[in-house]
Enzyme design. Structure first.
Site, PDB file in Angstrom:
ATOM      1  N   ASN A  42       0.877  -1.179   0.000  1.00  0.00           N
ATOM      2  CA  ASN A  42       0.000   0.000   0.000  1.00  0.00           C
ATOM      3  C   ASN A  42       0.911   1.224   0.000  1.00  0.00           C
ATOM      4  O   ASN A  42       2.090   1.117   0.374  1.00  0.00           O
ATOM      5  CB  ASN A  42      -0.967  -0.033   1.195  1.00  0.00           C
ATOM      6  CG  ASN A  42      -0.277   0.204   2.517  1.00  0.00           C
ATOM      7  OD1 ASN A  42       0.420   1.199   2.713  1.00  0.00           O
ATOM      8  ND2 ASN A  42      -0.447  -0.717   3.455  1.00  0.00           N
ATOM      9  N   ASN A  92      -7.945  -8.180   9.678  1.00  0.00           N
ATOM     10  CA  ASN A  92      -8.027  -8.428   8.232  1.00  0.00           C
ATOM     11  C   ASN A  92      -8.242  -9.875   7.767  1.00  0.00           C
ATOM     12  O   ASN A  92      -8.636 -10.109   6.643  1.00  0.00           O
ATOM     13  CB  ASN A  92      -6.752  -7.916   7.547  1.00  0.00           C
ATOM     14  CG  ASN A  92      -6.502  -6.442   7.768  1.00  0.00           C
ATOM     15  OD1 ASN A  92      -5.391  -5.958   7.572  1.00  0.00           O
ATOM     16  ND2 ASN A  92      -7.507  -5.682   8.190  1.00  0.00           N
ATOM     17  N   ARG A 116       0.629 -11.867   2.561  1.00  0.00           N
ATOM     18  CA  ARG A 116      -0.241 -11.921   3.740  1.00  0.00           C
ATOM     19  C   ARG A 116      -1.093 -13.187   3.810  1.00  0.00           C
ATOM     20  O   ARG A 116      -1.832 -13.378   4.766  1.00  0.00           O
ATOM     21  CB  ARG A 116      -1.155 -10.680   3.779  1.00  0.00           C
ATOM     22  CG  ARG A 116      -0.398  -9.362   3.953  1.00  0.00           C
ATOM     23  CD  ARG A 116      -1.302  -8.251   4.461  1.00  0.00           C
ATOM     24  NE  ARG A 116      -1.782  -8.546   5.808  1.00  0.00           N
ATOM     25  CZ  ARG A 116      -2.684  -7.818   6.464  1.00  0.00           C
ATOM     26  NH1 ARG A 116      -3.188  -6.742   5.903  1.00  0.00           N
ATOM     27  NH2 ARG A 116      -3.080  -8.144   7.685  1.00  0.00           N
ATOM     28  N   ARG A 167      -8.632  -4.124  -2.328  1.00  0.00           N
ATOM     29  CA  ARG A 167      -8.298  -5.420  -1.721  1.00  0.00           C
ATOM     30  C   ARG A 167      -9.442  -6.419  -1.935  1.00  0.00           C
ATOM     31  O   ARG A 167      -9.260  -7.458  -2.526  1.00  0.00           O
ATOM     32  CB  ARG A 167      -8.016  -5.247  -0.227  1.00  0.00           C
ATOM     33  CG  ARG A 167      -6.832  -4.350   0.086  1.00  0.00           C
ATOM     34  CD  ARG A 167      -5.526  -4.977  -0.377  1.00  0.00           C
ATOM     35  NE  ARG A 167      -4.372  -4.161  -0.106  1.00  0.00           N
ATOM     36  CZ  ARG A 167      -3.698  -4.166   1.034  1.00  0.00           C
ATOM     37  NH1 ARG A 167      -4.064  -4.946   2.025  1.00  0.00           N
ATOM     38  NH2 ARG A 167      -2.633  -3.407   1.185  1.00  0.00           N
ATOM     39  N   HIS A 196      -8.530   0.171   2.323  1.00  0.00           N
ATOM     40  CA  HIS A 196      -9.476  -0.652   3.094  1.00  0.00           C
ATOM     41  C   HIS A 196     -10.593   0.269   3.576  1.00  0.00           C
ATOM     42  O   HIS A 196     -10.327   1.424   3.937  1.00  0.00           O
ATOM     43  CB  HIS A 196      -8.798  -1.220   4.353  1.00  0.00           C
ATOM     44  CG  HIS A 196      -8.155  -2.559   4.195  1.00  0.00           C
ATOM     45  ND1 HIS A 196      -7.111  -2.956   4.995  1.00  0.00           N
ATOM     46  CD2 HIS A 196      -8.433  -3.618   3.378  1.00  0.00           C
ATOM     47  CE1 HIS A 196      -6.752  -4.197   4.662  1.00  0.00           C
ATOM     48  NE2 HIS A 196      -7.537  -4.611   3.685  1.00  0.00           N
ATOM     49  N   ASP A 198     -11.883   0.367   6.379  1.00  0.00           N
ATOM     50  CA  ASP A 198     -11.645   0.852   7.746  1.00  0.00           C
ATOM     51  C   ASP A 198     -10.673   2.029   7.797  1.00  0.00           C
ATOM     52  O   ASP A 198     -10.405   2.571   8.866  1.00  0.00           O
ATOM     53  CB  ASP A 198     -11.196  -0.286   8.671  1.00  0.00           C
ATOM     54  CG  ASP A 198      -9.778  -0.769   8.397  1.00  0.00           C
ATOM     55  OD1 ASP A 198      -9.075  -0.198   7.540  1.00  0.00           O
ATOM     56  OD2 ASP A 198      -9.361  -1.737   9.061  1.00  0.00           O
ATOM     57  N   CYS A 292      -7.472  -1.483  12.876  1.00  0.00           N
ATOM     58  CA  CYS A 292      -7.083  -2.794  12.321  1.00  0.00           C
ATOM     59  C   CYS A 292      -6.072  -3.534  13.172  1.00  0.00           C
ATOM     60  O   CYS A 292      -5.750  -4.680  12.893  1.00  0.00           O
ATOM     61  CB  CYS A 292      -6.609  -2.645  10.881  1.00  0.00           C
ATOM     62  SG  CYS A 292      -5.504  -1.287  10.611  1.00  0.00           S
TER      63      CYS A 292
HETATM   64  N1  ARG Z   1       0.451  -3.457   5.765  1.00  0.00           N
HETATM   65  C1  ARG Z   1      -0.905  -3.885   5.890  1.00  0.00           C
HETATM   66  C2  ARG Z   1      -1.524  -4.046   4.517  1.00  0.00           C
HETATM   67  O1  ARG Z   1      -1.274  -3.238   3.672  1.00  0.00           O
HETATM   68  C3  ARG Z   1      -1.678  -2.926   6.740  1.00  0.00           C
HETATM   69  C4  ARG Z   1      -3.071  -3.378   6.999  1.00  0.00           C
HETATM   70  C5  ARG Z   1      -3.834  -2.401   7.823  1.00  0.00           C
HETATM   71  N2  ARG Z   1      -5.148  -2.833   7.947  1.00  0.00           N
HETATM   72  C6  ARG Z   1      -6.243  -2.110   7.706  1.00  0.00           C
HETATM   73  N3  ARG Z   1      -7.367  -2.708   7.826  1.00  0.00           N
HETATM   74  N4  ARG Z   1      -6.223  -0.900   7.326  1.00  0.00           N
HETATM   75  O2  ARG Z   1      -2.250  -4.956   4.264  1.00  0.00           O
END
Ligand code: ARG
Length: 298
Positions: A42, A92, A116, A167, A196, A198, A292
Site C-alpha cells: 500500500n 483483516n 499476507r 483489496r 481498506h 476501515d 485494524c
Molecule cells: N500493511 C498492511 C496491509 O497493507 C496494513 C493493513 C492495515 N489494515 C487495515 N485494515 N487498514 O495490508
C-alpha cells in the site's frame, strides 16, 4: 434478507427495521514481536521498509491493550509469527459474526497480497480453539476478501458495509451476504491511500459514522447519508496522515483514535463521544492504526 446494494435507490429499509445483533465484547490482539515493514503493498509502506522502531511499536501496542482493559473489554493476546509482519493487523484475516440463533461463525479471508496469505491459517486455528464454525468461501468465485479491513458491521444491527476495489472484490459480497443472511451495502473505494474501508469509515453507533468523503464515489456517499443520521467528516490531512478514521468505537461511546486528530476529535466530543488518543506512529508506517490492530469477537 440477503442482497448486495450499490445505490441509494435500492435501499428500501431504515436501520431501525433491521434485526438487532449484539456488539462483540472481546478483543484479540497479536503481539508485534515480528512486526516490521518488509514489503510494499500500500502507498503508506513506501519509504518505510525496515523502518519500524520495535521498542516504540511494542509500547504503542501495550498502551492499546491497557486501553481496552480499562474500558472493561476482555483482551486475548496471540503471539506473533516470524515471517508474517502484518499479522498484528488482526482485523483483516476474518469476518466473525453471531447468527440469529446465537451461533458463533466466521468467514475466513482470502488476502490479495501473497505476502499476507499465511496469516489466515494462524487466525483460523485460533477460531477453531474458540469453537467458531469456520466458513470458507470459494476463492475461484469471490476473488479476494480482507475480512474486517473492508467488511464492517453496522453497530448492533444485521447490516454489513463492504468496501471494494483495492483489496476485496465486489463479487465477494454476494456470497458473504448469503453466508451472513444479511444485506451488504457495497462501497467502492477510489483512492489507493484508503485501500481498506476501515481507513475511511468508522462506525460510531447506530446513528453515527465518521468518514473521509473523498475515498468514496457519489453513489457511496448517498448510501451513507441515507442510512446514518449523523455523518462526521474527517479532513484530508487527518484522514491521510493521522489515520483519524481508522479509529474504533467498540461500545458506541468511547472512541480510540490516533493522537493529534484535533478537528475530528472536537467533532466527536461535540457529538457526545469520549475520545481517547493513542500513538500508533510505528503501525501507520505500514498503513494501519487503531482499528485494524485488533479484532472484536464474541
Ligand atoms: N500493511 C498492511 C496491509 O497493507 C496494513 C493493513 C492495515 N489494515 C487495515 N485494515 N487498514 O495490508
Amino acid at each position: 434478507m440477503n442482497k448486495v446494494l450499490t445505490s441509494a435507490e435500492q435501499i428500501d429499509f431504515k436501520i431501525s427495521d433491521l434485526p438487532a445483533m449484539p456488539a462483540p465484547s472481546k478483543v484479540l490482539k497479536v503481539k508485534p514481536t515480528w512486526f516490521d515493514v518488509e514489503y510494499v503493498i500500500n502507498p503508506h509502506m513506501k519509504d518505510n521498509v525496515g523502518g519500524v522502531d520495535k521498542m516504540q511499536a511494542a509500547n504503542e501496542w501495550e498502551h492499546l491493550v491497557d486501553g481496552y482493559e480499562e474500558l472493561g473489554f476482555d483482551v486475548e493476546i496471540l503471539d506473533g509469527v516470524k515471517g508474517l509482519p502484518d499479522l498484528v493487523f488482526c482485523a483483516n484475516q476474518s469476518l466473525p459474526f453471531i447468527d440469529e440463533n446465537g451461533n458463533k461463525k466466521v468467514i475466513m479471508s482470502s488476502m490479495r497480497a501473497p505476502q499476507r496469505r499465511g496469516e489466515v491459517e494462524v487466525i483460523e486455528a485460533w477460531y477453531r480453539k474458540k469453537g467458531y464454525e469456520i466458513i470458507q468461501l470459494d476463492e475461484s468465485k469471490i476473488g479476494n476478501l480482507e475480512g474486517m479491513g473492508d467488511a464492517l458491521w453496522h453497530f448492533k444491527r444485521r447490516l454489513l458495509w463492504g468496501g471494494y476495489g483495492f483489496r476485496t472484490s465486489l463479487d465477494a459480497y454476494d456470497q458473504v451476504s448469503k453466508a451472513l443472511n444479511t444485506p451488504v451495502i457495497a462501497l467502492e473505494l477510489v483512492d489507493e491511500k484508503f485501500y481498506h474501508l476501515d481507513t475511511c469509515m468508522c462506525m460510531l453507533n447506530e446513528k453515527s459514522v465518521l468518514i473521509y468523503e473523498d475515498a468514496f464515489t457519489e453513489a457511496g456517499i448517498e448510501m451513507i447519508n441515507k442510512l446514518f443520521e449523523k455523518v462526521i467528516l474527517a479532513s484530508k490531512y487527518e484522514a491521510e496522515k493521522l489515520f483519524a478514521v481508522n479509529a474504533t468505537c467498540p461500545d458506541g461511546k468511547n472512541v480510540f483514535i490516533q493522537q493529534g486528530s484535533t478537528d475530528v476529535n472536537k467533532k466527536l466530543r461535540d457529538a457526545g463521544f469520549s475520545v481517547h488518543e493513542f500513538s500508533t506512529y510505528e503501525f501507520m508506517k505500514s498503513g494501519g492504526s487503531v482499528f485494524c490492530m485488533k479484532l472484536m469477537y464474541w
